[in-house]
Design a protein around this motif. Sequence first.
Motif, PDB file in Angstrom:
ATOM      1  N   ARG A   1      -5.230  -9.638  -1.577  1.00 11.28           N
ATOM      2  CA  ARG A   1      -4.277 -10.592  -2.171  1.00 11.28           C
ATOM      3  C   ARG A   1      -4.957 -11.465  -3.220  1.00 11.28           C
ATOM      4  NH1 ARG A   1      -2.330 -10.585   3.247  1.00 11.28           N
ATOM      5  NH2 ARG A   1      -3.634 -12.373   3.809  1.00 11.28           N
ATOM      6  N   ILE A   2      -6.195 -11.858  -2.963  1.00  9.24           N
ATOM      7  CA  ILE A   2      -6.942 -12.661  -3.938  1.00  9.24           C
ATOM      8  C   ILE A   2      -7.206 -11.849  -5.204  1.00  9.24           C
ATOM      9  CG2 ILE A   2      -9.153 -13.796  -4.381  1.00  9.24           C
ATOM     10  CD1 ILE A   2      -9.231 -14.525  -1.403  1.00  9.24           C
ATOM     11  N   ILE A   3      -7.581 -10.585  -5.018  1.00 11.92           N
ATOM     12  CA  ILE A   3      -7.845  -9.707  -6.167  1.00 11.92           C
ATOM     13  C   ILE A   3      -6.580  -9.501  -6.984  1.00 11.92           C
ATOM     14  CG2 ILE A   3      -8.475  -7.350  -6.821  1.00 11.92           C
ATOM     15  CD1 ILE A   3     -10.350  -7.357  -4.343  1.00 11.92           C
ATOM     16  N   ASP A   4      -5.459  -9.261  -6.325  1.00 16.77           N
ATOM     17  CA  ASP A   4      -4.189  -9.054  -7.026  1.00 16.77           C
ATOM     18  C   ASP A   4      -3.755 -10.324  -7.764  1.00 16.77           C
ATOM     19  OD1 ASP A   4      -4.031  -6.453  -6.205  1.00 16.77           O
ATOM     20  OD2 ASP A   4      -2.733  -6.858  -4.486  1.00 16.77           O
ATOM     21  N   GLN A   5      -3.939 -11.466  -7.129  1.00 12.68           N
ATOM     22  CA  GLN A   5      -3.565 -12.730  -7.775  1.00 12.68           C
ATOM     23  C   GLN A   5      -4.395 -12.951  -9.034  1.00 12.68           C
ATOM     24  OE1 GLN A   5      -4.877 -16.594  -6.123  1.00 12.68           O
ATOM     25  NE2 GLN A   5      -2.696 -17.131  -6.019  1.00 12.68           N
ATOM     26  N   ALA A   6      -5.694 -12.670  -8.957  1.00 11.78           N
ATOM     27  CA  ALA A   6      -6.562 -12.830 -10.124  1.00 11.78           C
ATOM     28  C   ALA A   6      -6.136 -11.886 -11.239  1.00 11.78           C
ATOM     29  CB  ALA A   6      -8.018 -12.583  -9.731  1.00 11.78           C
ATOM     30  N   ARG A   7      -5.785 -10.657 -10.893  1.00 12.21           N
ATOM     31  CA  ARG A   7      -5.353  -9.694 -11.907  1.00 12.21           C
ATOM     32  C   ARG A   7      -4.057 -10.148 -12.571  1.00 12.21           C
ATOM     33  NH1 ARG A   7      -6.057  -5.330  -9.261  1.00 12.21           N
ATOM     34  NH2 ARG A   7      -4.029  -5.285  -8.222  1.00 12.21           N
ATOM     35  N   ARG A   8      -3.119 -10.645 -11.770  1.00 12.84           N
ATOM     36  CA  ARG A   8      -1.861 -11.131 -12.349  1.00 12.84           C
ATOM     37  C   ARG A   8      -2.098 -12.304 -13.284  1.00 12.84           C
ATOM     38  NH1 ARG A   8       0.000 -10.273  -7.003  1.00 12.84           N
ATOM     39  NH2 ARG A   8      -0.143 -12.510  -6.586  1.00 12.84           N
ATOM     40  N   ARG A   9      -3.017 -13.164 -12.928  1.00 19.50           N
ATOM     41  CA  ARG A   9      -3.307 -14.321 -13.802  1.00 19.50           C
ATOM     42  C   ARG A   9      -3.963 -13.874 -15.103  1.00 19.50           C
ATOM     43  NH1 ARG A   9      -4.946 -19.595 -10.095  1.00 19.50           N
ATOM     44  NH2 ARG A   9      -2.938 -19.695  -9.001  1.00 19.50           N
ATOM     45  N   ARG A  10      -4.853 -12.906 -15.041  1.00 21.14           N
ATOM     46  CA  ARG A  10      -5.456 -12.399 -16.286  1.00 21.14           C
ATOM     47  C   ARG A  10      -4.388 -11.789 -17.182  1.00 21.14           C
ATOM     48  NH1 ARG A  10      -9.216 -10.363 -12.653  1.00 21.14           N
ATOM     49  NH2 ARG A  10      -8.482  -8.220 -12.974  1.00 21.14           N
ATOM     50  N   ILE A  11      -3.494 -11.020 -16.566  1.00 16.94           N
ATOM     51  CA  ILE A  11      -2.409 -10.412 -17.341  1.00 16.94           C
ATOM     52  C   ILE A  11      -1.509 -11.494 -17.927  1.00 16.94           C
ATOM     53  CG2 ILE A  11      -0.317  -8.993 -17.169  1.00 16.94           C
ATOM     54  CD1 ILE A  11      -1.776  -7.337 -15.047  1.00 16.94           C
ATOM     55  N   GLY A  12      -1.214 -12.524 -17.140  1.00 13.76           N
ATOM     56  CA  GLY A  12      -0.369 -13.621 -17.610  1.00 13.76           C
ATOM     57  C   GLY A  12      -0.987 -14.347 -18.796  1.00 13.76           C
ATOM     58  N   TRP A  13      -2.278 -14.639 -18.702  1.00 12.88           N
ATOM     59  CA  TRP A  13      -2.954 -15.315 -19.812  1.00 12.88           C
ATOM     60  C   TRP A  13      -3.007 -14.415 -21.049  1.00 12.88           C
ATOM     61  CZ3 TRP A  13      -3.569 -20.254 -20.275  1.00 12.88           C
ATOM     62  CH2 TRP A  13      -3.727 -21.052 -19.154  1.00 12.88           C
ATOM     63  N   ALA A  14      -3.232 -13.121 -20.847  1.00 10.64           N
ATOM     64  CA  ALA A  14      -3.274 -12.206 -21.996  1.00 10.64           C
ATOM     65  C   ALA A  14      -1.923 -12.140 -22.697  1.00 10.64           C
ATOM     66  CB  ALA A  14      -3.695 -10.813 -21.523  1.00 10.64           C
ATOM     67  N   LEU A  15      -0.840 -12.081 -21.917  1.00 13.50           N
ATOM     68  CA  LEU A  15       0.498 -12.064 -22.516  1.00 13.50           C
ATOM     69  C   LEU A  15       0.793 -13.378 -23.230  1.00 13.50           C
ATOM     70  CD1 LEU A  15       2.554 -10.334 -19.668  1.00 13.50           C
ATOM     71  CD2 LEU A  15       1.931  -9.383 -21.899  1.00 13.50           C
ATOM     72  N   ALA A  16       0.358 -14.476 -22.617  1.00 14.18           N
ATOM     73  CA  ALA A  16       0.586 -15.779 -23.249  1.00 14.18           C
ATOM     74  C   ALA A  16      -0.124 -15.864 -24.598  1.00 14.18           C
ATOM     75  CB  ALA A  16       0.107 -16.890 -22.319  1.00 14.18           C
ATOM     76  N   MET A  17      -1.337 -15.348 -24.668  1.00 15.38           N
ATOM     77  CA  MET A  17      -2.084 -15.363 -25.928  1.00 15.38           C
ATOM     78  C   MET A  17      -1.412 -14.479 -26.971  1.00 15.38           C
ATOM     79  SD  MET A  17      -5.987 -15.263 -24.442  1.00 15.38           S
ATOM     80  CE  MET A  17      -6.717 -15.180 -26.075  1.00 15.38           C
ATOM     81  N   LEU A  18      -0.909 -13.310 -26.540  1.00 18.25           N
ATOM     82  CA  LEU A  18      -0.226 -12.432 -27.480  1.00 18.25           C
ATOM     83  C   LEU A  18       1.051 -13.066 -28.018  1.00 18.25           C
ATOM     84  CD1 LEU A  18      -0.611  -8.951 -25.740  1.00 18.25           C
ATOM     85  CD2 LEU A  18      -1.650  -9.680 -27.890  1.00 18.25           C
ATOM     86  N   LEU A  19       1.815 -13.698 -27.129  1.00 10.77           N
ATOM     87  CA  LEU A  19       3.050 -14.350 -27.557  1.00 10.77           C
ATOM     88  C   LEU A  19       2.756 -15.513 -28.495  1.00 10.77           C
ATOM     89  CD1 LEU A  19       5.060 -14.320 -24.207  1.00 10.77           C
ATOM     90  CD2 LEU A  19       5.518 -12.982 -26.271  1.00 10.77           C
ATOM     91  N   THR A  20       1.684 -16.243 -28.176  1.00 11.83           N
ATOM     92  CA  THR A  20       1.301 -17.360 -29.048  1.00 11.83           C
ATOM     93  C   THR A  20       0.904 -16.851 -30.431  1.00 11.83           C
ATOM     94  OG1 THR A  20       0.548 -18.656 -27.152  1.00 11.83           O
ATOM     95  CG2 THR A  20      -0.267 -19.301 -29.330  1.00 11.83           C
ATOM     96  N   ALA A  21       0.099 -15.783 -30.452  1.00 12.34           N
ATOM     97  CA  ALA A  21      -0.323 -15.215 -31.730  1.00 12.34           C
ATOM     98  C   ALA A  21       0.877 -14.681 -32.511  1.00 12.34           C
ATOM     99  CB  ALA A  21      -1.335 -14.100 -31.491  1.00 12.34           C
ATOM    100  N   PHE A  22       1.799 -14.020 -31.805  1.00 12.26           N
ATOM    101  CA  PHE A  22       2.989 -13.489 -32.460  1.00 12.26           C
ATOM    102  C   PHE A  22       3.834 -14.617 -33.035  1.00 12.26           C
ATOM    103  CE2 PHE A  22       7.478 -12.238 -32.326  1.00 12.26           C
ATOM    104  CZ  PHE A  22       7.438 -11.115 -33.150  1.00 12.26           C
TER     105      PHE A  22
END
Length: 283
Positions: free
Chosen positions: A244-265
């Motif tokens: 669960r900790i590993i999955d949560q960390a992966r979701r947060r990395r994905i969330g931050w990556a999407l946030a950066m892409l949306l910000t750049a867009f």
Amino acid sequence: MTAGEDFSPPLQEYSGLPRGPLSERMPGQAVIEELLASHQLDPPRGRLGRLFGVRPLGVETTPWYWGALGELEVGRILGSLGPEWTVLHAVPVGNRSSDIDHVVIGPSGIFTLNTKRHAGQSVWTAKGTFLVAGKRQPYIRNSVYEADRAAKLLSAAVGRDLRASAGIVIVGAKSVTVKEKHQTVAVLTPRQLVRWLTRRSPVLTPQQVAIISAAAVRPETWKRNPPVLQVPGLVASEFAALGRIIDQARRRRIGWALAMLLTAFGLLSGVLPTLLAGSLLSP
């Protein structure tokens, strides 16, 4: 030993497929125990690390995790075998911390299975050669030794000469190419596993399967001084919590990556029209 051959009278008292300490072990338990012990040495993540989804597993710990996932997948597949089969996982063997990933006993014989997870990589094998992404691995040699060792130990336990067949189950690979089959070791994908086990001609009677299984579930069959086995439920609980900790960390990395892409867009979509308009209006 052939189908229908009698065992000595004391062993004929067994009926049905027995259960014992080793029959309770979960798939990948030995690997998971190593993972949990190794994870204790991983540097703890700070508050920011948790916020940004820094991976909780270290470089040395990560392979244990992926290995455990591979054995769990194979364990689920083996769970589909019928009640006439005995399936053991993470069987401690030898004088060190070695184990056999899966020992399977049924009408078509005795099998030792070695699970290897190579996600996204190309596997190529011919006879005694085994390559993963072009690098040679000792899997064939190790599997032959593992099957021979299992046959020897089980033979000593039941008082009859037994044979064991070896299989290597490749999980998650991009491709698995068997150029030329090995004489005694089968290289399989998960989809091929059950068919490989069940489509063979019967060589053991139900009584023989029960007798061999009765020996196989005893830790003393495999190790002269068997270790104290950890409770599978506790190991599974700790592994699930780590997952669960590993999955949560992966979701947060994905969330931050999407946030950066949306910000750049968003920035580009606002800046580019302004720049274009300025260039068109300039003299």
